[in-house]
Design a protein around this motif. Structure first.
Motif, PDB file in Angstrom:
ATOM      1  N   GLN A  99       0.835  -1.194   0.000  1.00  0.00           N
ATOM      2  CA  GLN A  99       0.000   0.000   0.000  1.00  0.00           C
ATOM      3  C   GLN A  99       0.874   1.249   0.000  1.00  0.00           C
ATOM      4  N   ILE A 100       0.244   2.403  -0.214  1.00  0.00           N
ATOM      5  CA  ILE A 100       0.976   3.661  -0.279  1.00  0.00           C
ATOM      6  C   ILE A 100       0.238   4.728   0.519  1.00  0.00           C
ATOM      7  N   ILE A 101       1.002   5.584   1.184  1.00  0.00           N
ATOM      8  CA  ILE A 101       0.485   6.786   1.823  1.00  0.00           C
ATOM      9  C   ILE A 101       0.996   7.967   1.011  1.00  0.00           C
ATOM     10  N   PHE A 102       0.093   8.783   0.497  1.00  0.00           N
ATOM     11  CA  PHE A 102       0.485   9.853  -0.413  1.00  0.00           C
ATOM     12  C   PHE A 102       0.928  11.099   0.340  1.00  0.00           C
ATOM     13  N   THR A 117     -16.846   5.673   2.973  1.00  0.00           N
ATOM     14  CA  THR A 117     -16.591   5.139   1.633  1.00  0.00           C
ATOM     15  C   THR A 117     -15.098   5.106   1.331  1.00  0.00           C
ATOM     16  N   ILE A 118     -14.366   6.152   1.733  1.00  0.00           N
ATOM     17  CA  ILE A 118     -12.937   6.235   1.430  1.00  0.00           C
ATOM     18  C   ILE A 118     -12.168   5.102   2.101  1.00  0.00           C
ATOM     19  N   PHE A 159     -12.099  18.171   7.757  1.00  0.00           N
ATOM     20  CA  PHE A 159     -10.978  17.751   8.599  1.00  0.00           C
ATOM     21  C   PHE A 159      -9.742  18.608   8.345  1.00  0.00           C
ATOM     22  N   SER A 160      -8.854  18.640   9.336  1.00  0.00           N
ATOM     23  CA  SER A 160      -7.571  19.318   9.187  1.00  0.00           C
ATOM     24  C   SER A 160      -6.610  18.443   8.383  1.00  0.00           C
ATOM     25  N   GLY A 161      -5.445  19.005   8.037  1.00  0.00           N
ATOM     26  CA  GLY A 161      -4.467  18.239   7.265  1.00  0.00           C
ATOM     27  C   GLY A 161      -3.983  17.007   7.989  1.00  0.00           C
ATOM     28  N   GLY A 162      -3.712  17.138   9.306  1.00  0.00           N
ATOM     29  CA  GLY A 162      -3.258  15.983  10.073  1.00  0.00           C
ATOM     30  C   GLY A 162      -4.314  14.906  10.178  1.00  0.00           C
ATOM     31  N   GLN A 163      -5.578  15.318  10.343  1.00  0.00           N
ATOM     32  CA  GLN A 163      -6.663  14.338  10.401  1.00  0.00           C
ATOM     33  C   GLN A 163      -6.844  13.645   9.057  1.00  0.00           C
ATOM     34  N   ARG A 164      -6.714  14.390   7.985  1.00  0.00           N
ATOM     35  CA  ARG A 164      -6.832  13.774   6.647  1.00  0.00           C
ATOM     36  C   ARG A 164      -5.733  12.740   6.435  1.00  0.00           C
ATOM     37  N   GLN A 165      -4.525  13.062   6.893  1.00  0.00           N
ATOM     38  CA  GLN A 165      -3.449  12.090   6.707  1.00  0.00           C
ATOM     39  C   GLN A 165      -3.690  10.847   7.549  1.00  0.00           C
ATOM     40  N   GLY A 168      -5.900   8.782   5.486  1.00  0.00           N
ATOM     41  CA  GLY A 168      -5.123   8.102   4.451  1.00  0.00           C
ATOM     42  C   GLY A 168      -4.361   6.913   4.995  1.00  0.00           C
ATOM     43  N   ILE A 169      -3.847   7.035   6.205  1.00  0.00           N
ATOM     44  CA  ILE A 169      -3.140   5.919   6.835  1.00  0.00           C
ATOM     45  C   ILE A 169      -4.107   4.778   7.147  1.00  0.00           C
ATOM     46  N   ALA A 170      -5.308   5.123   7.619  1.00  0.00           N
ATOM     47  CA  ALA A 170      -6.317   4.094   7.894  1.00  0.00           C
ATOM     48  C   ALA A 170      -6.661   3.327   6.619  1.00  0.00           C
ATOM     49  N   ARG A 171      -6.795   4.046   5.510  1.00  0.00           N
ATOM     50  CA  ARG A 171      -7.084   3.386   4.230  1.00  0.00           C
ATOM     51  C   ARG A 171      -5.948   2.446   3.836  1.00  0.00           C
ATOM     52  N   ALA A 172      -4.699   2.876   4.063  1.00  0.00           N
ATOM     53  CA  ALA A 172      -3.555   2.036   3.711  1.00  0.00           C
ATOM     54  C   ALA A 172      -3.491   0.777   4.572  1.00  0.00           C
ATOM     55  N   LEU A 173      -4.000   0.851   5.803  1.00  0.00           N
ATOM     56  CA  LEU A 173      -3.952  -0.293   6.722  1.00  0.00           C
ATOM     57  C   LEU A 173      -5.091  -1.284   6.505  1.00  0.00           C
ATOM     58  N   ALA A 174      -6.094  -0.901   5.729  1.00  0.00           N
ATOM     59  CA  ALA A 174      -7.338  -1.672   5.646  1.00  0.00           C
ATOM     60  C   ALA A 174      -7.115  -3.141   5.315  1.00  0.00           C
ATOM     61  N   LEU A 175      -6.225  -3.434   4.383  1.00  0.00           N
ATOM     62  CA  LEU A 175      -6.048  -4.808   3.920  1.00  0.00           C
ATOM     63  C   LEU A 175      -4.902  -5.533   4.616  1.00  0.00           C
TER      64      LEU A 175
END
Length: 325
Positions: A99-102, A117-118, A159-165, A168-175
């Protein structure tokens, strides 16, 4: 400790050139040599930091490793499997483990999707969970990254920038991946938020046994989180070693210049700067011999005509410099 005998990721002679097209017929006139013959290993459970100036090719290298960008030549072995030999269907199944964190938490989240959904999208794509089960998994992921599950129905702009990141980390951990490429995940955040995200990534690594390819241009961040560090310059790896070797006793002149530019948080402290002359050469037509010789303060005539290979030194690190032999 990582098992050095069995790297989870092994990259050999990786190249990626981007064509430059000109004229009415859009013929290829030249190539941008973004990644030019690099090789490195990442051991299971460690963090391999990739550092260098903007435009050195580190982000291209990270995305090429995941085959988000197709390489021109080279081999990429992940968990014992040659990724370049996989079909699109086989690669899709393998993507669960990679996975990737952008870098940009504002551009990496779809503004029209809710957080439910995200973060739940990986489950939907791979057909892993549906309905309430998917919502439960998403809620647990949000708790893991320090967010309240009550935000499931909100949109990214709330959300703030830190919360958005964190999202993104939660999405990367999903699988439950084995390898995560973190592409400058804190460069767009405030310094205090950067520390929170870095500490979160460290905690998640311990909790889930993750392996990171961490890309950044910030030496202090790389030093703090990395087990080993690779230094890139103009598409090439010029030095690879442990975090202590690179940050406390750099051998390559470019690494020394990078570290000398890091400010010391002490007004009374004195530091000897290594000031590089000239601009970074173009990756379209890089210099002959050592690519750093046009800016190197200790270059000799040999550097202008003979490219130094990345070779092991007496202390176990790798360095591409004739004067380090």
């Amino acid at each position: 400790m990582p098992d050095a005998a069995e790297p989870i990721l092994s990259v050999r002679n990786l190249k990626k050139y981007f064509p430059i097209r000109r004229g009415v017929l859009a013929r290829v006139a030249a190539h941008v040599k973004a990644v030019d013959d690099i090789s490195f290993d990442i051991n299971k459970g460690e963090t391999f930091g990739l550092v260098g100036e903007s435009g050195c090719g580190k982000t291209t290298a990270g995305r090429t490793v995941l085959r988000l960008i197709e390489p021109d030549t080279g081999t990429i072995r992940f968990d014992g499997i040659d990724l370049l030999s996989l079909s699109s269907q086989q690669l899709r199944r393998r993507r669960r483990d990679m996975q990737i964190i952008f870098q940009d938490p504002y551009a990496s989240l779809n503004p029209r999707m809710t957080i439910r959904t995200i973060v739940g999208e990986p489950f939907a794509i791979h057909g892993i969970a549906r309905g309430s089960e998917r919502d439960d998994r998403v809620a647990n992921l949000l708790k893991t990254v320090g967010l309240d599950p009550s935000v499931l129905g909100r949109y990214p702009h709330e959300f703030s920038g830190g919360q958005r990141q964190r999202i993104g980390i939660a999405r990367a951990l999903a699988l439950k991946p084995k390898l995560i490429v973190a592409d400058e995940p804190v460069s767009a955040l405030d310094v205090s938020i950067q520390a929170q995200i870095i500490n979160l990534l460290g905690d998640l690594q311990q909790q889930f046994g993750l392996t990171y390819l961490f890309i950044s241009h910030a030496i202090p961040v790389i030093e703090h989180i990395s087990t080993r560090i690779g230094v890139m310059y103009l598409g090439k790896l010029v030095e690879v070693g442990t975090s202590a070797q690179i940050c406390l006793a750099p051998k390559h002149p470019y690494t020394q210049a990078l570290l000398s530019a890091v400010p010391i948080p002490d007004p009374g402290a004195r530091k000897q700067r290594v000031v590089l002359k000239g601009d970074v050469p173009t990756p379209i037509n890089p210099p002959s011999g050592c690519r750093f010789h046009t800016r190197c303060p200790i270059a000799i005539d040999r550097c202008k005509v003979e490219e130094p290979p990345l070779r092991e030194t007496q202390d176990g690190r790798d360095a591409a410099c004739h004067l380090v032999e």
